[in-house]
Enzyme design. Sequence first.
Site, short mmCIF file in Angstrom:
data_model
loop_
_atom_site.label_atom_id
_atom_site.label_comp_id
_atom_site.label_asym_id
_atom_site.label_seq_id
_atom_site.Cartn_x
_atom_site.Cartn_y
_atom_site.Cartn_z
N ASN A 13 -7.24 9.97 3.75
CA ASN A 13 -7.11 9.87 2.29
C ASN A 13 -8.31 9.14 1.68
O ASN A 13 -9.07 9.70 0.92
CB ASN A 13 -5.83 9.12 1.92
CG ASN A 13 -4.58 9.80 2.47
OD1 ASN A 13 -4.53 11.02 2.53
ND2 ASN A 13 -3.60 9.02 2.87
N GLY B 97 -6.96 1.10 -2.75
CA GLY B 97 -7.06 -0.30 -3.18
C GLY B 97 -6.89 -1.28 -2.04
O GLY B 97 -6.88 -2.49 -2.26
N GLU C 11 -0.30 -1.69 -7.06
CA GLU C 11 -0.83 -0.51 -7.75
C GLU C 11 0.28 0.41 -8.19
O GLU C 11 0.36 0.80 -9.34
CB GLU C 11 -1.71 0.30 -6.79
CG GLU C 11 -3.00 -0.35 -6.47
CD GLU C 11 -3.72 0.46 -5.43
OE1 GLU C 11 -4.77 0.00 -4.99
OE2 GLU C 11 -3.26 1.54 -5.04
N GLY D 21 0.81 -1.21 0.00
CA GLY D 21 0.00 0.00 0.00
C GLY D 21 0.84 1.26 0.00
O GLY D 21 2.04 1.23 -0.27
N VAL D 22 0.17 2.37 0.30
CA VAL D 22 0.85 3.66 0.29
C VAL D 22 1.27 4.05 1.70
O VAL D 22 0.80 3.48 2.67
CB VAL D 22 -0.06 4.78 -0.27
CG1 VAL D 22 -0.26 4.57 -1.75
CG2 VAL D 22 -1.37 4.83 0.47
N GLY D 23 2.14 5.03 1.81
CA GLY D 23 2.51 5.58 3.10
C GLY D 23 3.91 5.20 3.52
O GLY D 23 4.57 4.38 2.87
N SER D 24 4.37 5.83 4.59
CA SER D 24 5.76 5.66 5.00
C SER D 24 6.04 4.25 5.50
O SER D 24 7.12 3.71 5.26
CB SER D 24 6.11 6.72 6.06
OG SER D 24 5.06 6.90 6.94
N VAL D 25 5.08 3.64 6.19
CA VAL D 25 5.30 2.30 6.71
C VAL D 25 5.42 1.30 5.55
O VAL D 25 6.35 0.49 5.49
CB VAL D 25 4.15 1.88 7.66
CG1 VAL D 25 4.28 0.43 8.06
CG2 VAL D 25 4.13 2.78 8.89
O1 0RQ Z 1 -0.44 12.55 11.11
O2 0RQ Z 1 0.09 13.76 9.05
O3 0RQ Z 1 -0.51 14.97 11.15
O4 0RQ Z 1 1.67 13.73 10.98
O5 0RQ Z 1 -1.95 9.98 10.62
O6 0RQ Z 1 0.37 8.66 9.61
O7 0RQ Z 1 2.29 7.21 10.24
O8 0RQ Z 1 2.60 9.08 8.51
O9 0RQ Z 1 1.22 6.99 8.08
O10 0RQ Z 1 2.00 7.86 5.80
O11 0RQ Z 1 1.98 5.42 6.47
O12 0RQ Z 1 -0.17 6.67 6.08
C1 0RQ Z 1 -3.28 4.72 6.63
C2 0RQ Z 1 -3.08 7.17 6.15
C3 0RQ Z 1 -1.06 5.78 6.69
C4 0RQ Z 1 -2.21 5.49 4.48
C5 0RQ Z 1 -2.43 5.80 6.00
C6 0RQ Z 1 -1.66 10.16 12.01
C7 0RQ Z 1 -0.17 10.38 12.04
C8 0RQ Z 1 0.03 11.24 10.82
C9 0RQ Z 1 -0.32 9.62 8.86
P1 0RQ Z 1 0.26 13.85 10.53
P2 0RQ Z 1 1.75 8.02 9.12
P3 0RQ Z 1 1.37 6.74 6.55
C10 0RQ Z 1 -3.40 1.30 -2.02
C11 0RQ Z 1 -3.38 1.24 -0.61
C12 0RQ Z 1 -5.32 3.90 2.94
C13 0RQ Z 1 -5.20 3.66 1.46
C14 0RQ Z 1 -4.39 2.46 1.14
C15 0RQ Z 1 -3.51 5.40 3.73
C16 0RQ Z 1 -0.96 10.63 9.82
O13 0RQ Z 1 -1.52 4.30 4.35
O14 0RQ Z 1 -4.08 6.38 3.29
O15 0RQ Z 1 -3.98 1.67 1.96
N1 0RQ Z 1 -4.05 4.15 3.57
N2 0RQ Z 1 -4.16 2.32 -0.11
O16 0RQ Z 1 0.21 11.01 13.23
C17 0RQ Z 1 -4.83 9.52 14.98
C18 0RQ Z 1 -4.20 7.27 14.97
C19 0RQ Z 1 -3.20 7.60 14.03
C20 0RQ Z 1 -3.10 8.93 13.61
C21 0RQ Z 1 -1.59 7.73 12.59
N3 0RQ Z 1 -4.36 6.02 15.41
N4 0RQ Z 1 -5.00 8.26 15.41
N5 0RQ Z 1 -3.92 9.89 14.08
N6 0RQ Z 1 -2.09 8.96 12.72
N7 0RQ Z 1 -2.24 6.88 13.38
C22 0RQ Z 1 -2.73 2.56 -2.61
C23 0RQ Z 1 -3.70 3.47 -3.34
O17 0RQ Z 1 -4.84 3.28 -3.30
C24 0RQ Z 1 -3.15 4.63 -4.12
#
Ligand code: 0RQ
Length: 496
Positions: A378, A382, A288, A263-267
């Site tokens: 976001n 997918g 994707e 998926g997307v994101g830093s993790v």
């Molecule tokens: O907040 O932006 O204010 O700093 O959420 O968190 O740790 O930077 O996470 O960049 O890996 O994104 C799920 C959003 C993770 C992404 C998600 C806060 C945290 C931070 C972001 P700030 P991180 P990542 C197919 C796959 C759905 C779509 C997907 C995503 C911000 O992975 O959009 O999977 N996924 N698509 O501080 C409150 C909590 C929190 C929280 C984190 N429990 N409560 N805030 N944060 N955990 C790809 C496509 O479809 C294109």
Amino acid sequence: HSERMKCEALKDRITTAEAAATLIRSGMTLGTSGFTPTGYPKAVPAALAARFQKEKGCCINLYTGASVGKGLDGALAEAGAINRRMPYQTNTTVRKKLNQRDIRYSDIHLSHFAQEVRYGFYGKVDVALVEALEITEEGHIVPTTSVGASPVFISQAETVIVEINTRKPLSLKGMHDIYQPQDPPHRQPIPLVNPEDRIGTTAIPCDPTKIKAIVFTDLDDDPISFTPADEDSQQIARHLISFFQQEVMAGRLPEQLLPLQSGVGSVANAVLKGMSDSPFKNLVFYSEVIQDNVLDLLDNGTFRFASGTSFTLSPDGFDRLYANMEKYRNQIMLRPMEISNNPEIIRRIGSIAMNTAIEADIFGNVNSTHIMGRRMMNGIGGSGDFARAGYLSIFATPSMAKGGAISAIVPMVSHVDHTEHDVKVIVTEQGLADLRGLSPWERAESVIENCAHPDYRPALRDYLAAGMKEPGHTAQLMHEALSWHQRFEETGTMKP
Ligand code: 0RQ
């Protein structure tokens, strides 16, 4: 222009961005190319946003493949010109406006979105606006660095506007594989058996009489940058790699694993990066987005092939891709998102789905979209397509957020995207919970003891113990289930 616009009959359609933008009027639905900030149109949206800034009160529905560059949805949102937005976004202005309920946002599984546009579920698409490498002799459209939902928008729209982007090298031609499924009840099996299979055409078929304007541009995509993997993410990657090794030893995964999705994101980025340090070689990636680290993994032999719907690369990543096209041409394929995310294919090839959670509950439900149950981050993207249909579906998250004020492992998620029925594995930097075959209370014990941060474990154990005293199957306390979120909103921390 003749090198990229080969259709004689369309020569008189070449025009300016401003003139092309007049074909898009208030009240219309616009479907554009683009999937992540790459391959989206740039010149016509800039002209459109400038016009809508002046003509107050104009509004369109904007449908795309997924997120796009800020010059498209961001600029139109700033002009107050987006009524409806689908199916996924990451732009800060759009996010702000949809959370203020100024934009009507519908968050849709990406595999559903493309076919549901074709079924007419979201009304008529008036104009398809797509970035192209070239228009062929027949008037067909060769996409650039993403495919996304362009095939369905082009097939459904009455009017097609093409932005030919001369900055994107013609050597990209041939990397796309365009296939569109038939409609029920006459749908045939999609003939993709191996992730490497080519099943379609290199250009998107288009009735040339629908192409009303062609604009030449050399504008760049928004530059993408990646945050380096932090220690927590690297730890998550290590847990996952040892889990895969155990699965191979147990005979549940072959030595070359099964096609990976990330998926997307830093993790998610860190997990992919971590695969470089694993003993695995010759793996296949069916996902994707093709990010910089996928190029690394192809270069060092960890991956042998990658299929996606877009190149989500940094400027350096694009330089590398373009400088080595002859090598990558045999190793990478871009498909429509209706195919990259198709559950029929994901189930057939046995995808290992790795996506990110915002929070997970002790019973295995996952929230990937909403902060504190209300604020859209976001969208589901997918992740649901892969989580439901995958061979293994894994969700990763750091165990805490906001410096420890938030536990990412909670009694009950504040919004559910992926239910306990779809989630097989949860992993944090603390460890990995394998939930396969467990009862709700066994799942809760495993998630608490393996994934929760030690600071929050005692409170979660207390919650489970109290829940186990109530009658029923799942040890949930109705009056307390969301009290952790409430406490955070009232006091700024989930800690008691
Ligand atoms: O907040 O932006 O204010 O700093 O959420 O968190 O740790 O930077 O996470 O960049 O890996 O994104 C799920 C959003 C993770 C992404 C998600 C806060 C945290 C931070 C972001 P700030 P991180 P990542 C197919 C796959 C759905 C779509 C997907 C995503 C911000 O992975 O959009 O999977 N996924 N698509 O501080 C409150 C909590 C929190 C929280 C984190 N429990 N409560 N805030 N944060 N955990 C790809 C496509 O479809 C294109």
